[in-house]
Design a protein around this motif. Structure first.
Motif, PDB file in Angstrom:
ATOM      1  N   VAL A  30       0.833  -1.222   0.000  1.00  0.00           N
ATOM      2  CA  VAL A  30       0.000   0.000   0.000  1.00  0.00           C
ATOM      3  C   VAL A  30       0.861   1.263   0.000  1.00  0.00           C
ATOM      4  O   VAL A  30       0.504   2.257  -0.634  1.00  0.00           O
ATOM      5  N   MET A  51      -7.439  -2.967   1.844  1.00  0.00           N
ATOM      6  CA  MET A  51      -6.224  -3.356   2.574  1.00  0.00           C
ATOM      7  C   MET A  51      -6.591  -4.038   3.893  1.00  0.00           C
ATOM      8  O   MET A  51      -6.033  -5.059   4.257  1.00  0.00           O
ATOM      9  N   SER A  93       0.227  -1.220  10.056  1.00  0.00           N
ATOM     10  CA  SER A  93       0.332   0.105   9.424  1.00  0.00           C
ATOM     11  C   SER A  93       1.536   0.856   9.983  1.00  0.00           C
ATOM     12  O   SER A  93       2.303   1.456   9.236  1.00  0.00           O
ATOM     13  N   TYR A 130       2.487   5.782  15.451  1.00  0.00           N
ATOM     14  CA  TYR A 130       3.417   5.323  14.404  1.00  0.00           C
ATOM     15  C   TYR A 130       4.850   5.715  14.746  1.00  0.00           C
ATOM     16  O   TYR A 130       5.782   4.935  14.593  1.00  0.00           O
ATOM     17  N   HIS A 208     -11.263   3.487  16.104  1.00  0.00           N
ATOM     18  CA  HIS A 208     -11.380   3.008  14.720  1.00  0.00           C
ATOM     19  C   HIS A 208     -12.779   3.231  14.134  1.00  0.00           C
ATOM     20  O   HIS A 208     -12.913   3.803  13.049  1.00  0.00           O
ATOM     21  N   MET A 211     -13.366   6.761  13.538  1.00  0.00           N
ATOM     22  CA  MET A 211     -12.504   7.268  12.449  1.00  0.00           C
ATOM     23  C   MET A 211     -13.150   6.964  11.106  1.00  0.00           C
ATOM     24  O   MET A 211     -13.211   7.798  10.218  1.00  0.00           O
TER      25      MET A 211
HETATM   26  O1  LIG Z   1      -3.947   1.021   3.845  1.00  0.00           O
HETATM   27  C1  LIG Z   1      -3.674   1.420   4.954  1.00  0.00           C
HETATM   28  N1  LIG Z   1      -3.146   0.591   5.906  1.00  0.00           N
HETATM   29  C2  LIG Z   1      -2.918  -0.819   5.642  1.00  0.00           C
HETATM   30  C3  LIG Z   1      -1.444  -1.097   5.926  1.00  0.00           C
HETATM   31  C4  LIG Z   1      -1.149  -2.582   5.850  1.00  0.00           C
HETATM   32  C5  LIG Z   1      -2.080  -3.377   6.737  1.00  0.00           C
HETATM   33  C6  LIG Z   1      -3.549  -3.105   6.419  1.00  0.00           C
HETATM   34  C7  LIG Z   1      -3.874  -1.618   6.514  1.00  0.00           C
HETATM   35  C8  LIG Z   1      -3.863   2.869   5.363  1.00  0.00           C
HETATM   36  C9  LIG Z   1      -3.975   3.821   4.165  1.00  0.00           C
HETATM   37  C10 LIG Z   1      -5.297   3.593   3.420  1.00  0.00           C
HETATM   38  C11 LIG Z   1      -5.496   4.585   2.293  1.00  0.00           C
HETATM   39  C12 LIG Z   1      -5.407   6.027   2.783  1.00  0.00           C
HETATM   40  C13 LIG Z   1      -4.095   6.270   3.518  1.00  0.00           C
HETATM   41  C14 LIG Z   1      -3.888   5.271   4.649  1.00  0.00           C
HETATM   42  N2  LIG Z   1      -2.777   3.253   6.291  1.00  0.00           N
HETATM   43  C15 LIG Z   1      -3.015   3.710   7.534  1.00  0.00           C
HETATM   44  C16 LIG Z   1      -4.337   3.846   8.137  1.00  0.00           C
HETATM   45  C17 LIG Z   1      -4.985   5.082   8.088  1.00  0.00           C
HETATM   46  C18 LIG Z   1      -6.257   5.204   8.636  1.00  0.00           C
HETATM   47  C19 LIG Z   1      -6.888   4.094   9.211  1.00  0.00           C
HETATM   48  C20 LIG Z   1      -8.240   4.227   9.743  1.00  0.00           C
HETATM   49  N3  LIG Z   1      -8.892   3.310  10.475  1.00  0.00           N
HETATM   50  N4  LIG Z   1     -10.091   3.824  10.719  1.00  0.00           N
HETATM   51  N5  LIG Z   1     -10.172   5.036  10.146  1.00  0.00           N
HETATM   52  N6  LIG Z   1      -9.011   5.307   9.561  1.00  0.00           N
HETATM   53  C21 LIG Z   1      -6.240   2.861   9.235  1.00  0.00           C
HETATM   54  C22 LIG Z   1      -4.957   2.736   8.685  1.00  0.00           C
HETATM   55  N7  LIG Z   1      -1.876   4.008   8.154  1.00  0.00           N
HETATM   56  C23 LIG Z   1      -0.867   3.729   7.286  1.00  0.00           C
HETATM   57  C24 LIG Z   1       0.530   3.840   7.433  1.00  0.00           C
HETATM   58  C25 LIG Z   1       1.344   3.484   6.373  1.00  0.00           C
HETATM   59  C26 LIG Z   1       0.783   3.011   5.161  1.00  0.00           C
HETATM   60  C27 LIG Z   1      -0.621   2.893   5.015  1.00  0.00           C
HETATM   61  C28 LIG Z   1      -1.421   3.246   6.085  1.00  0.00           C
END
Ligand SMILES: O=C(NC1CCCCC1)[C@H](C1CCCCC1)n1c(-c2ccc(-c3nnn[nH]3)cc2)nc2ccccc21
Length: 218
Positions: A30, A51, A93, A130, A208, A211
């Motif tokens: 991702v 994802m 993430s 993070y 979550h 969010m």
């Molecule tokens: O795809 C993702 N994470 C996957 C990573 C691998 C395991 C499965 C989840 C999301 C991206 C989605 C598209 C928009 C940007 C963020 N992501 C997030 C993230 C952001 C908000 C929520 C969330 N949950 N509820 N509301 N928002 C969860 C995760 N943090 C990240 C840090 C680094 C890289 C990707 C990251």
């Protein structure tokens, strides 16, 4: 000063878990997608759901390789998976975000995530988590064991035989504790700091649902 030693069995256990953790990675990365293109809030929301969904499948496959997990009561196995899926997603993430990337890429990734559609109030706690994970500079064995410890949390809702889960978690915590002492000899508090992240993770995962509900769609 007590000599810390990882036994042969613990070495084998750690190898099984780390190999499984590395084998069951998210299919297409991702971070690469996000670094390539700027997506709309709707596209980002869809990307997140894709994802998160594929990550649940990865999690199920990973837990099958945790020695002892399949011997637990089947309903308890499901309760543990349901109870840890969001935490595992944020942990993964955080690990994706903290990965070593060519200079400037982490900043671009951070910017893309900040502008993805997540509502402002959750951005700070999420990036604080993070960054606190990144500062630990975990080796992959520690990452795999930390995820395993998170999955094996006895007090998840609907777990019947908490003792059985506790015994498994303690086995993993013992290996993780020794590994932390051996990997970070100059930092005796490292293991405690690591476990402190799990408290932050649980708080973050409470946000979550809110969010997702407050994702800013145009
Ligand atoms: O795809 C993702 N994470 C996957 C990573 C691998 C395991 C499965 C989840 C999301 C991206 C989605 C598209 C928009 C940007 C963020 N992501 C997030 C993230 C952001 C908000 C929520 C969330 N949950 N509820 N509301 N928002 C969860 C995760 N943090 C990240 C840090 C680094 C890289 C990707 C990251």
């Amino acid at each position: 000063k007590e000599k810390v030693e990882i036994t042969k069995e613990q070495q084998a256990l750690m190898k099984i878990i780390t190999d499984a953790y590395n084998r069951h990675q998210i299919p297409q990365d991702v971070a690469k997608k996000l670094l390539q293109d700027q997506y709309s809030a709707e596209e980002n929301f869809l990307l997140l759901t894709e994802m998160a969904t594929s990550q649940v499948q990865v999690l199920v496959e990973f837990t099958k390789n945790i020695p002892g997990f399949l011997s637990l009561d089947r309903e308890d196995q499901i309760a543990l998976l349901k109870g840890s899926a969001v935490e595992a997603m944020f942990l993964r993430s955080a690990q994706v975000f903290s990965r070593k990337m060519p200079s400037g890429h982490t900043e671009v990734l951070e910017e893309r995530i900040r502008k993805s559609g997540i509502s402002e109030e959750f951005i700070t706690p999420m990036f604080n988590f993070y960054k606190s994970i990144g500062e630990l500079h975990m080796v992959q064995e520690e990452q795999a064991l930390l995820t395993t410890v998170t999955i094996l949390t006895p007090d998840r809702p609907y777990v019947k035989d908490q003792q059985a889960v506790e015994r498994l978690q303690e086995t993993m915590l013992d290996v993780l504790r020794k590994l932390c002492v051996l990997q970070h000899p100059q930092e005796p508090q490292y293991f405690a700091r690591l476990l402190g992240r799990l408290t932050e993770l649980r708080t973050l995962s409470h946000y979550h649902t809110e969010m997702l509900a407050s994702w800013r769609m145009n």
